[in-house]
Design a protein around this motif. Structure first.
Motif, mmCIF file in Angstrom:
data_model
loop_
_atom_site.group_PDB
_atom_site.id
_atom_site.type_symbol
_atom_site.label_atom_id
_atom_site.label_comp_id
_atom_site.label_asym_id
_atom_site.label_seq_id
_atom_site.Cartn_x
_atom_site.Cartn_y
_atom_site.Cartn_z
ATOM 1 N N PRO A 177 1.056 -1.445 0.613
ATOM 2 C CA PRO A 177 0.398 -0.131 0.043
ATOM 3 C C PRO A 177 0.725 1.250 0.204
ATOM 4 C CG PRO A 177 0.050 -1.094 2.532
ATOM 5 C CD PRO A 177 0.322 -2.109 1.182
ATOM 6 N N LEU A 178 2.086 1.500 0.951
ATOM 7 C CA LEU A 178 2.661 2.045 0.706
ATOM 8 C C LEU A 178 3.560 2.672 -0.842
ATOM 9 C CD1 LEU A 178 4.495 4.719 1.864
ATOM 10 C CD2 LEU A 178 6.396 2.499 1.914
ATOM 11 N N LEU A 179 4.083 1.612 -1.943
ATOM 12 C CA LEU A 179 4.480 2.051 -2.950
ATOM 13 C C LEU A 179 2.579 2.304 -4.069
ATOM 14 C CD1 LEU A 179 6.539 2.315 -5.066
ATOM 15 C CD2 LEU A 179 6.450 -0.464 -5.316
ATOM 16 N N VAL A 180 1.698 1.777 -3.590
ATOM 17 C CA VAL A 180 0.774 2.235 -4.401
ATOM 18 C C VAL A 180 0.453 3.591 -4.448
ATOM 19 C CG1 VAL A 180 -1.431 2.623 -4.594
ATOM 20 C CG2 VAL A 180 -0.528 -0.315 -4.509
ATOM 21 N N ALA A 181 0.366 3.837 -2.943
ATOM 22 C CA ALA A 181 0.027 5.206 -2.517
ATOM 23 C C ALA A 181 0.703 6.599 -3.053
ATOM 24 C CB ALA A 181 -0.611 5.598 -0.802
ATOM 25 N N THR A 182 2.025 6.070 -2.932
ATOM 26 C CA THR A 182 2.950 7.140 -2.938
ATOM 27 C C THR A 182 3.072 7.475 -4.906
ATOM 28 O OG1 THR A 182 4.190 6.949 -1.460
ATOM 29 C CG2 THR A 182 5.326 7.848 -3.084
ATOM 30 N N VAL A 183 3.262 5.791 -5.716
ATOM 31 C CA VAL A 183 3.158 6.213 -7.327
ATOM 32 C C VAL A 183 1.842 6.572 -7.497
ATOM 33 C CG1 VAL A 183 2.718 4.811 -9.109
ATOM 34 C CG2 VAL A 183 4.933 4.472 -7.418
ATOM 35 N N ALA A 184 0.673 6.399 -6.593
ATOM 36 C CA ALA A 184 -0.433 7.270 -7.162
ATOM 37 C C ALA A 184 -0.355 8.352 -7.182
ATOM 38 C CB ALA A 184 -1.813 6.751 -6.545
ATOM 39 N N ALA A 185 0.233 9.384 -5.584
ATOM 40 C CA ALA A 185 0.114 10.330 -5.664
ATOM 41 C C ALA A 185 1.399 11.166 -6.437
ATOM 42 C CB ALA A 185 0.617 11.249 -4.306
ATOM 43 N N TRP A 186 2.367 10.542 -7.265
ATOM 44 C CA TRP A 186 3.490 10.773 -8.002
ATOM 45 C C TRP A 186 2.710 11.599 -9.157
ATOM 46 C CZ3 TRP A 186 9.147 12.214 -6.998
ATOM 47 C CH2 TRP A 186 9.508 12.314 -8.067
ATOM 48 N N CYS A 187 1.842 10.024 -9.715
ATOM 49 C CA CYS A 187 1.438 10.563 -10.725
ATOM 50 C C CYS A 187 0.057 11.177 -11.233
ATOM 51 C CB CYS A 187 0.832 9.180 -11.464
ATOM 52 S SG CYS A 187 1.683 7.499 -12.016
ATOM 53 N N CYS A 193 9.558 16.308 -6.474
ATOM 54 C CA CYS A 193 10.598 16.363 -5.911
ATOM 55 C C CYS A 193 11.714 17.113 -6.771
ATOM 56 C CB CYS A 193 11.363 15.044 -6.139
ATOM 57 S SG CYS A 193 13.589 15.834 -5.136
ATOM 58 N N GLU A 194 11.739 18.828 -6.095
ATOM 59 C CA GLU A 194 12.432 19.309 -7.125
ATOM 60 C C GLU A 194 13.399 19.900 -6.475
ATOM 61 O OE1 GLU A 194 9.520 22.609 -7.939
ATOM 62 O OE2 GLU A 194 8.568 21.575 -9.027
ATOM 63 N N GLY A 195 14.741 19.902 -7.359
ATOM 64 C CA GLY A 195 16.458 19.999 -7.160
ATOM 65 C C GLY A 195 16.580 19.321 -6.066
ATOM 66 N N GLY A 196 16.057 18.197 -5.190
ATOM 67 C CA GLY A 196 16.228 17.143 -4.351
ATOM 68 C C GLY A 196 15.363 17.600 -3.155
ATOM 69 N N ILE A 197 14.421 18.313 -3.406
ATOM 70 C CA ILE A 197 13.234 18.636 -2.562
ATOM 71 C C ILE A 197 12.252 17.935 -2.126
ATOM 72 C CG2 ILE A 197 12.389 20.415 -1.174
ATOM 73 C CD1 ILE A 197 14.376 22.473 -1.750
ATOM 74 N N PRO A 198 11.133 17.158 -1.380
ATOM 75 C CA PRO A 198 10.328 16.441 -1.559
ATOM 76 C C PRO A 198 9.309 17.454 -1.567
ATOM 77 C CG PRO A 198 11.755 15.435 -0.659
ATOM 78 C CD PRO A 198 12.464 16.681 -0.439
ATOM 79 N N ARG A 199 8.010 17.919 -2.481
ATOM 80 C CA ARG A 199 7.175 17.835 -2.718
ATOM 81 C C ARG A 199 5.799 17.819 -2.111
ATOM 82 N NH1 ARG A 199 8.402 23.608 -3.240
ATOM 83 N NH2 ARG A 199 10.976 24.037 -4.011
ATOM 84 N N TRP A 200 4.830 18.669 -1.822
ATOM 85 C CA TRP A 200 3.163 17.713 -1.040
ATOM 86 C C TRP A 200 3.244 18.479 -2.052
ATOM 87 C CZ3 TRP A 200 0.926 13.515 -1.710
ATOM 88 C CH2 TRP A 200 -0.400 13.533 -0.172
ATOM 89 N N HIS A 201 1.221 18.404 -2.614
ATOM 90 C CA HIS A 201 0.999 19.722 -3.131
ATOM 91 C C HIS A 201 1.653 21.204 -3.343
ATOM 92 C CE1 HIS A 201 -2.494 17.365 -2.902
ATOM 93 N NE2 HIS A 201 -2.339 17.038 -1.400
ATOM 94 N N GLY A 202 2.735 21.026 -3.476
ATOM 95 C CA GLY A 202 3.627 22.049 -4.586
ATOM 96 C C GLY A 202 4.491 22.377 -3.041
#
Length: 221
Positions: A177-187, A193-202
């Motif tokens: 479920p972790l992998l599914v949720a992460t890939v779903a959120a990415w897609c 991830c921008e410039g090595g910084i993870p971003r959630w809703h920007g």
């Protein structure tokens, strides 16, 4: 059709199966367009072919160097034009030149709470260290082993009497479920991830997202 996902795997393919199911039922807005493996006889290759997914699998010892194998595999990956590459139980270290071809587009799931216990034998090492918690992490792949920005984690308690095998089974149940949720959120554009910084809703993430009991990602408390 959603995002195009390439998957790398060396083993049974249980995480691949979870991704295929999630793409099929709409939890992930994407589709798996190729499975790439260093183990032609692996369960992952068999699962891909049963699902009608293109599978590329070759033994590394057929190539003159590690770099030559990486170049051939990543040429094949490039040919399917992936938006995202997911290492789901891929057991080889990927060279810097290959990683540089897909910056910030390659994710890996690792069975520990990174930065604790990078590398192999994580469950035995967590028990030997006396950890109260263990789990799994999804991180962005960089040349340093298991050292890329961590996007999301799932935690499990370490119980009295745990063995590496019982702990591994409990972590695996949360890995899917972790992998599914992460890939779903990415897609879906929520996670990146921008410039090595993870971003959630920007917004920049100060700590990895955490998987809740219902399989959803939440910002760390």
């Amino acid at each position: 059709m959603g995002r195009r996902i390439a998957v790398l795997a060396s083993g049974r393919g249980s995480n691949l199966g979870a991704l295929l199911d999630a793409c099929g039922d709409g939890r992930i807005d994407g589709r798996v367009v190729g499975l790439f493996s260093d183990k032609p006889a692996s369960g992952a290759v068999e699962r891909a072919r049963e699902a009608g997914v293109h599978a590329w699998a070759m033994k590394p010892n057929g190539f003159a160097t590690r770099e030559a194998f990486d170049a051939a595999m990543f040429d094949a990956i490039a040919a399917v034009q992936p938006d995202l590459i997911v290492c789901a139980g891929y057991m080889r270290i990927i060279g810097q030149a290959a990683i540089a071809r897909f910056p910030n587009r390659m994710l890996n799931i690792h069975p520990s709470l990174l930065p604790r216990h990078p590398g192999l034998h994580t469950h035995a090492r967590a028990l030997a260290a006396g950890d109260a918690e263990h789990g799994a992490s999804v991180h962005v792949v960089i040349p340093e082993l298991d050292a890329g920005p961590v996007l999301a984690q799932a935690r499990v308690p370490v119980l009295a009497g745990d063995t590496p095998e019982t702990l591994a089974a409990r972590v695996l149940a949360r890995e899917h479920p972790l992998l599914v949720a992460t890939v779903a959120a990415w897609c879906g554009g929520e996670l990146g991830c921008e410039g090595g910084i993870p971003r959630w809703h920007g917004a920049a993430l100060a700590a990895p997202l955490q998987l809740d009991g219902e399989g959803r990602l939440r910002p760390a408390a």
